[in-house]
Design an enzyme around this catalytic site. Sequence first.
Site, short mmCIF file in Angstrom:
data_model
loop_
_atom_site.label_atom_id
_atom_site.label_comp_id
_atom_site.label_asym_id
_atom_site.label_seq_id
_atom_site.Cartn_x
_atom_site.Cartn_y
_atom_site.Cartn_z
NE ARG A 91 -24.90 25.34 22.85
CZ ARG A 91 -23.46 24.67 21.88
NH1 ARG A 91 -22.65 25.42 21.92
NH2 ARG A 91 -24.07 23.33 21.95
CD GLU A 117 -28.01 22.79 23.34
OE1 GLU A 117 -26.38 23.23 23.40
OE2 GLU A 117 -27.24 20.63 22.72
CD GLU A 154 -16.79 16.90 22.55
OE1 GLU A 154 -17.94 17.36 23.13
OE2 GLU A 154 -16.49 16.59 21.50
CG ASP A 180 -21.96 13.20 27.34
OD1 ASP A 180 -23.36 14.02 27.97
OD2 ASP A 180 -21.85 14.06 26.60
#
Length: 605
Positions: free
Chosen positions: A245, A241, A508, A374
């Site tokens: 970010r 994360e 998405e 993913d």
Amino acid sequence: RPRGSGAGGGKFVLLLVFSASSPSAWGHLFLPDSSKLLSGVFFTRRPAAAPAAARGQPRAPSAARRRPGGGAAAAGRAGSLERIRADHERALREAKETLQKLPEEIRRDIRQDKEKLLQDARGRKEAGAPGLPQRLFRQPVGAVGQEPADPEVRQRREKIKEMMKHAWDNYKRYAWGLNELKPISKQGHSSNLFGNIQGATIVDALDTLYIMEMKEEFKEAKEWVEKNLDFNVNAEISVFEVNIRFVGGLLSAYYLSGEEVFRKKAVELGEKLLPAFNTPTGIPWALLNIKSGIGRNWPWASGGSSILAEFGTLHLEFVHLSHLSGNPVFAEKVMNIRKVLNRLDKPEGLYPNYLNPSSGQWGQHHVSIGGLGDSFYEYLLKAWLMSDKTDEDGKKMYYDAVQAIETHLIRKSSGGLTYIAEWKGGLLEHKMGHLTCFAGGMFALGADGAPSDKTGHHIELGAEIAKTCHESYDRTRMKLGPEAFRFDGGVEAIATRQNEKYYILRPEVIETYMYMWRLTHDPKYRDWGWEAVEALEKHCRVDGGYSGIRDVYNNHESHDDVQQILYLRFSEDDLLPFDHWVFNTEAHPLPVLHKDDENKEENQK
């Protein structure tokens, strides 16, 4: 766009729609103590070029010394010995003077030396990023786009900008400096994914503010980063994360604006993440205390395993960290991950979601193109694209993986909808997550590099996934898609379990519309994108910003009080064109590293 661990509720999401008429987007300072000072630290005042003999090292034999009559060499030796003697005598005098001082005077001298070192360090800090090579900034192609010619597009673009401003102004009013905003209760919240690091919304928004030409807001955010963004915290963070970010956001902000503070902060944070790779295999830990350097994995992750979508979603940012810092260690760390994966046997050519960083073996054989897996696949493709299509290893890994996915996971429903199932030890679960919907855009983006007989097939596959995901939206009352939807028991593209009916501002599906629009210019993707924007405005907008929905099949909104900040943009194709930019998994744009540009930089050094 938070994919991967799926842990915690305080995640941010970027809504990406880049359509021409309807979409929206997305020192350490070594300070000697007095004992070291009195035991000979003053001897370091020798000239830096003191001869090897002065350092107690044997000198290499020279030709002049071996030959008879080497007068020049003898004279040189005499001069060197004289310099050594003078240095030695001067050091002895200084040490004697020090020993004659009172303890208070010695402490005062040490204190003054420390203060001078700190002042020098501050001066270097203010002048530029210490330790970083000088770099001539050239804004990449497509950082600024043209105003759309179509008046309807311009009108919609302004609406998207107003939505962004609504979200930003409320964050500033109620949660400035904290990680995120709760838009219903109108208060700040700081997710434990970032430990004590603050300002995730600010860093995540920098590139959006710049691209939307929200100049005052960008300036304000930059000033906050300069004065308040602090990574010197004793806290455990999510490596994944924080990378997508904070590191991704800072890198994008630098490449768009050229502001040196963003490069410096990105590299500083990247260095703090490096201890996560200190495992027997080099597969990084999921969680890291950035002060102690101690790492661990999520306790629920298959016997202490690392997660594919987390350790596989570092490549783009770390390659850019090496590019901007001149330090190859960042790229080496992520390339080692590739080596480990290439050595392993893949069941049916598929990559399980769990890998033990100590044994180097797979955990349970669960394969998903949604959460936990993913963005690993996304980064294989984008690593090749970002390398100016020179990363042949990344390319091969991606297309081999897509072939296995198509063979074992992609299925078609009785109603003709193409979907991607999950694979659990060889058994298929006929469920598709909202997160998995990114794959439509990925297949289309990778079509150009597929074998020549597969190019059209990959575009078609992307279009089929886009249609399925649109159906998952269209079959709800709110026209917003659920977290997961199923294809069993006579049900198609509908959530059947209560804990799958929520929508948390995930982008998405709209991201796939954006890629499909850019690559095909089929107007339906513009229409679908605008439908989603209207649904967001109708059902998710609240006084304090934008909130997720608990049940998209219900007639009445039940908000979850989590904004997970929403980024919305319009653009023509000339803004961030695909041949010059790739997007990290949080939708932060990173430039393609063109070989011609690298050669120009080398020549300018």
